[in-house]
Motif scaffolding. Structure first.
Motif, PDB file in Angstrom:
ATOM      1  N   VAL A 113       0.734  -1.266   0.002  1.00 28.39           N
ATOM      2  CA  VAL A 113      -0.012  -0.062  -0.009  1.00 28.39           C
ATOM      3  C   VAL A 113       0.800   1.333   0.003  1.00 28.39           C
ATOM      4  O   VAL A 113       0.504   2.302  -0.701  1.00 28.39           O
ATOM      5  N   LYS A 114       1.933   1.251   0.921  1.00 30.75           N
ATOM      6  CA  LYS A 114       2.956   2.253   0.682  1.00 30.75           C
ATOM      7  C   LYS A 114       3.448   2.759  -0.536  1.00 30.75           C
ATOM      8  O   LYS A 114       3.409   3.797  -0.890  1.00 30.75           O
ATOM      9  N   LYS A 115       3.759   1.713  -1.445  1.00 30.06           N
ATOM     10  CA  LYS A 115       4.359   1.739  -2.861  1.00 30.06           C
ATOM     11  C   LYS A 115       3.276   2.426  -3.599  1.00 30.06           C
ATOM     12  O   LYS A 115       3.665   3.318  -4.468  1.00 30.06           O
ATOM     13  N   HIS A 116       2.030   1.842  -3.423  1.00 31.85           N
ATOM     14  CA  HIS A 116       0.912   2.675  -4.335  1.00 31.85           C
ATOM     15  C   HIS A 116       0.684   4.058  -4.196  1.00 31.85           C
ATOM     16  O   HIS A 116       0.518   4.596  -4.866  1.00 31.85           O
ATOM     17  N   ALA A 117       0.659   4.250  -2.622  1.00 33.06           N
ATOM     18  CA  ALA A 117       0.443   5.747  -1.926  1.00 33.06           C
ATOM     19  C   ALA A 117       1.375   6.531  -2.724  1.00 33.06           C
ATOM     20  O   ALA A 117       1.070   7.851  -3.057  1.00 33.06           O
ATOM     21  N   ALA A 118       2.548   6.201  -2.733  1.00 41.66           N
ATOM     22  CA  ALA A 118       3.783   7.126  -3.494  1.00 41.66           C
ATOM     23  C   ALA A 118       3.453   7.453  -4.701  1.00 41.66           C
ATOM     24  O   ALA A 118       3.776   8.548  -5.249  1.00 41.66           O
ATOM     25  N   THR A 119       2.490   6.817  -5.462  1.00 44.92           N
ATOM     26  CA  THR A 119       2.321   7.265  -6.957  1.00 44.92           C
ATOM     27  C   THR A 119       0.912   7.820  -6.837  1.00 44.92           C
ATOM     28  O   THR A 119       0.624   8.495  -8.006  1.00 44.92           O
ATOM     29  N   GLN A 120       0.280   8.033  -5.823  1.00 47.10           N
ATOM     30  CA  GLN A 120      -1.120   8.731  -5.796  1.00 47.10           C
ATOM     31  C   GLN A 120      -1.216   9.934  -4.943  1.00 47.10           C
ATOM     32  O   GLN A 120      -2.094  10.489  -4.655  1.00 47.10           O
ATOM     33  N   LYS A 121       0.125  10.534  -4.554  1.00 48.47           N
ATOM     34  CA  LYS A 121       0.040  11.644  -3.678  1.00 48.47           C
ATOM     35  C   LYS A 121      -0.614  11.408  -2.478  1.00 48.47           C
ATOM     36  O   LYS A 121      -1.636  12.525  -2.115  1.00 48.47           O
ATOM     37  N   ALA A 122      -0.643  10.312  -1.769  1.00 49.05           N
ATOM     38  CA  ALA A 122      -1.469   9.815  -0.662  1.00 49.05           C
ATOM     39  C   ALA A 122      -0.665   9.417   0.334  1.00 49.05           C
ATOM     40  O   ALA A 122       0.665   9.326   0.361  1.00 49.05           O
ATOM     41  N   GLU A 123      -0.953   9.362   1.655  1.00 49.99           N
ATOM     42  CA  GLU A 123      -0.283   9.124   2.894  1.00 49.99           C
ATOM     43  C   GLU A 123      -0.732   7.863   3.288  1.00 49.99           C
ATOM     44  O   GLU A 123      -1.971   7.376   3.135  1.00 49.99           O
ATOM     45  N   VAL A 124      -0.062   6.970   4.246  1.00 50.10           N
ATOM     46  CA  VAL A 124      -0.443   5.774   4.741  1.00 50.10           C
ATOM     47  C   VAL A 124      -0.215   5.716   6.327  1.00 50.10           C
ATOM     48  O   VAL A 124       0.889   6.229   6.861  1.00 50.10           O
ATOM     49  N   VAL A 125      -1.168   5.434   7.019  1.00 52.40           N
ATOM     50  CA  VAL A 125      -0.937   4.830   8.491  1.00 52.40           C
ATOM     51  C   VAL A 125      -1.481   3.501   8.523  1.00 52.40           C
ATOM     52  O   VAL A 125      -2.345   3.109   7.518  1.00 52.40           O
ATOM     53  N   TRP A 126      -1.101   2.750   9.769  1.00 50.81           N
ATOM     54  CA  TRP A 126      -1.596   1.502  10.012  1.00 50.81           C
ATOM     55  C   TRP A 126      -2.193   1.485  11.398  1.00 50.81           C
ATOM     56  O   TRP A 126      -1.395   2.107  12.351  1.00 50.81           O
ATOM     57  N   LEU A 127      -3.179   0.491  11.651  1.00 48.20           N
ATOM     58  CA  LEU A 127      -3.353   0.211  12.907  1.00 48.20           C
ATOM     59  C   LEU A 127      -4.271  -0.977  12.957  1.00 48.20           C
ATOM     60  O   LEU A 127      -4.463  -1.657  12.011  1.00 48.20           O
ATOM     61  N   CYS A 128      -4.689  -1.413  14.320  1.00 47.01           N
ATOM     62  CA  CYS A 128      -5.350  -2.384  14.221  1.00 47.01           C
ATOM     63  C   CYS A 128      -6.754  -1.929  15.013  1.00 47.01           C
ATOM     64  O   CYS A 128      -6.769  -1.563  16.227  1.00 47.01           O
ATOM     65  N   ALA A 129      -7.920  -2.004  14.211  1.00 46.71           N
ATOM     66  CA  ALA A 129      -9.175  -1.585  14.767  1.00 46.71           C
ATOM     67  C   ALA A 129      -9.637  -2.010  16.138  1.00 46.71           C
ATOM     68  O   ALA A 129     -10.194  -1.464  16.884  1.00 46.71           O
ATOM     69  N   SER A 130      -9.112  -3.662  16.144  1.00 46.77           N
ATOM     70  CA  SER A 130      -9.740  -4.175  17.355  1.00 46.77           C
ATOM     71  C   SER A 130      -8.829  -3.514  18.574  1.00 46.77           C
ATOM     72  O   SER A 130      -9.671  -3.468  19.599  1.00 46.77           O
ATOM     73  N   ILE A 131      -7.557  -3.255  18.410  1.00 41.63           N
ATOM     74  CA  ILE A 131      -7.191  -2.922  19.598  1.00 41.63           C
ATOM     75  C   ILE A 131      -7.321  -1.299  19.757  1.00 41.63           C
ATOM     76  O   ILE A 131      -7.688  -1.058  20.796  1.00 41.63           O
ATOM     77  N   GLU A 132      -7.752  -0.575  18.867  1.00 42.91           N
ATOM     78  CA  GLU A 132      -8.079   0.886  18.998  1.00 42.91           C
ATOM     79  C   GLU A 132      -9.389   0.872  19.908  1.00 42.91           C
ATOM     80  O   GLU A 132      -9.629   1.468  20.470  1.00 42.91           O
ATOM     81  N   SER A 133     -10.301  -0.189  19.687  1.00 48.27           N
ATOM     82  CA  SER A 133     -11.375  -0.174  20.340  1.00 48.27           C
ATOM     83  C   SER A 133     -11.230  -0.542  21.744  1.00 48.27           C
ATOM     84  O   SER A 133     -12.116   0.286  22.625  1.00 48.27           O
ATOM     85  N   GLU A 134     -10.282  -1.333  22.122  1.00 50.94           N
ATOM     86  CA  GLU A 134     -10.013  -1.601  23.509  1.00 50.94           C
ATOM     87  C   GLU A 134      -9.330  -0.284  24.070  1.00 50.94           C
ATOM     88  O   GLU A 134      -9.768   0.223  25.328  1.00 50.94           O
ATOM     89  N   ILE A 135      -8.683   0.279  23.275  1.00 50.73           N
ATOM     90  CA  ILE A 135      -7.868   1.738  23.787  1.00 50.73           C
ATOM     91  C   ILE A 135      -9.244   2.637  24.065  1.00 50.73           C
ATOM     92  O   ILE A 135      -9.156   3.447  25.000  1.00 50.73           O
ATOM     93  N   ALA A 136     -10.196   2.858  23.308  1.00 48.94           N
ATOM     94  CA  ALA A 136     -11.026   4.014  23.264  1.00 48.94           C
ATOM     95  C   ALA A 136     -12.078   3.862  24.469  1.00 48.94           C
ATOM     96  O   ALA A 136     -12.482   4.768  24.937  1.00 48.94           O
ATOM     97  N   VAL A 137     -11.955   2.547  25.193  1.00 50.77           N
ATOM     98  CA  VAL A 137     -13.045   2.510  26.352  1.00 50.77           C
ATOM     99  C   VAL A 137     -12.163   2.695  27.742  1.00 50.77           C
ATOM    100  O   VAL A 137     -12.868   2.710  28.589  1.00 50.77           O
ATOM    101  N   LEU A 138     -10.767   2.999  27.338  1.00 50.79           N
ATOM    102  CA  LEU A 138     -10.218   3.339  28.627  1.00 50.79           C
ATOM    103  C   LEU A 138     -10.177   4.761  28.909  1.00 50.79           C
ATOM    104  O   LEU A 138      -9.991   5.523  28.252  1.00 50.79           O
ATOM    105  N   ASP A 139     -10.769   5.108  30.255  1.00 52.89           N
ATOM    106  CA  ASP A 139     -10.768   6.602  30.506  1.00 52.89           C
ATOM    107  C   ASP A 139      -9.781   7.240  31.122  1.00 52.89           C
ATOM    108  O   ASP A 139      -9.488   8.435  30.915  1.00 52.89           O
ATOM    109  N   ASP A 140      -8.878   6.241  31.807  1.00 49.48           N
ATOM    110  CA  ASP A 140      -7.801   6.701  32.742  1.00 49.48           C
ATOM    111  C   ASP A 140      -6.683   6.976  31.393  1.00 49.48           C
ATOM    112  O   ASP A 140      -6.101   5.850  30.713  1.00 49.48           O
TER     113      ASP A 140
END
Length: 365
Positions: free
Chosen positions: A223-250
């Motif tokens: 995806v990074k190689k493709h993005a370089a030809t498209q004037k686009a940026e790339v990030v990656w994450l694990c959506a399920s992990i982010e869901s766990e982080i989201a419920v932590l208030d502290d």
């Protein structure tokens, strides 16, 4: 100044899970296509450690961070530009956003159905991109036809727009998005007013498994190689992990959880910041006993323009800006010490704002 990001992608790539983690909005998540029909909307704080540090030096009653609005737009499929899968409605939703966050599935899981049967990020990206490009081709062709009468009557603005759109149409015909077309500054400014989908900045968000959350994987590299030809940026994450982080208030719990995964910050923090950067936005702060607040402005804004983001009266009646840098606050520890060190600056109407400026505006109306 609001920033709106539209989250797009094929069905079942993790769009709504990502959206839920971002906003805690509880968008419906299910293992079948078109679970999302009307776009869900959620406002997200832009993570900025500087606000926390400013508040330590100038304790306020409250902190107000800058925000980003995310729209969870239903999964697109082949034929969306012709109305397949409610495509016309979804494409219309995308036109209303400023940045496109394209969620791409970059994980293997036999229990989660892929609409095309297997994992192939570039095929998935091209499916979406083709529909967006076809939509722009149709829009551009219709717009050129509608301008012809105005051009014949001698309307100079219509002639300029027709000339630009003719250039854009030829570029789209080669299969390339409008954002990759080389334009002069006047053309680029005009293009922004036309609201073409493929002219919008794109951020590819690779949804990976937990084991790949730190370094990514081979799919992400592709995806990074493709993005370089498209004037686009790339990030990656694990959506399920982010869901766990989201419920932590502290905040300490969040930090400990991220550290246990080998991460310095959440993927969603990176995503929000990247969206900010893609539009050429930056932050300045106001700070006092009542509140420490982050304000979003475009890079290159003058002091009066920045003041106008707070209230139009501030810009109209601008007198001067008293400002110092975030770094100076960290170095000297207080506004009093900054003044004593001669680091408090008085700036006028021509001053170009810098990222991280801490400002007090004086105005009279």
């Amino acid at each position: 100044m609001a920033l709106t990001c539209g989250i797009v992608g094929l069905p079942n790539v993790g769009k709504s899970t990502t959206f839920n983690a971002l906003t805690k909005a509880g968008a419906t998540v299910a293992n079948y296509p078109f679970c999302t029909i009307e776009p869900n909307a959620g406002v997200v704080d832009v993570p900025d450690e500087r606000m926390v540090k400013i508040s330590e030096k100038i304790p306020p009653q409250r902190q107000i961070p800058a925000t980003v609005e995310f729209l969870d737009i239903a999964g697109l499929v082949k034929g969306a530009s012709k109305g397949e899968g409610l495509g016309n409605q979804f494409l219309g939703n995308i036109r209303q956003t400023q940045v496109i966050v394209h969620v791409v599935r970059c994980f293997e899981n036999d229990d989660i159905i892929h609409v095309d049967g297997n994992i192939n990020p570039i095929r998935d990206i091209e499916t979406i991109d083709t529909e967006l490009l076809l939509s722009d081709l149709e829009f551009t062709t219709r717009r050129i036809d509608s301008l012809k009468k105005q051009v014949r009557s001698g309307n100079k603005n219509a002639a300029l727009e027709e000339g630009l759109l003719t250039k854009v149409l030829a570029h789209l015909d080669t299969g390339k998005p409008a954002r990759t077309l080389e334009l002069n500054s006047d053309e680029a400014e005009l293009l922004q007013t036309l609201n073409l989908i493929t002219a919008k900045p794109v951020l590819f968000c690779c949804n990976v498994s937990e084991k790949d959350v730190v370094d990514g994987n081979a799919h992400v590299d592709i995806v990074k190689k493709h993005a370089a030809t498209q004037k686009a940026e790339v990030v990656w994450l694990c959506a399920s992990i982010e869901s766990e982080i989201a419920v932590l208030d502290d905040e300490n719990e969040k930090a400990e959880f991220l550290e246990s995964l080998g991460l310095k910050q959440s993927g969603l923090a990176v995503l929000a910041r990247k969206g900010y950067d893609l539009l050429g936005l930056q932050t300045y702060f106001t700070a006092g006993e009542k509140e420490v607040r982050a304000w979003t402005i475009r890079k290159g804004f003058t002091a009066p323009q920045a003041a106008g983001v707070i209230h139009s009266d501030f810009e109209r009646g601008f007198i001067r800006a008293e400002t110092y840098s975030f770094d100076d606050l960290m170095k000297y520890g207080s506004e009093k010490a900054i003044k004593e060190a001669g680091k408090l600056r008085v700036e006028g109407k021509e001053y170009i704002m810098k990222d991280g400026d801490i400002v007090h505006f004086l105005f009279n109306v």
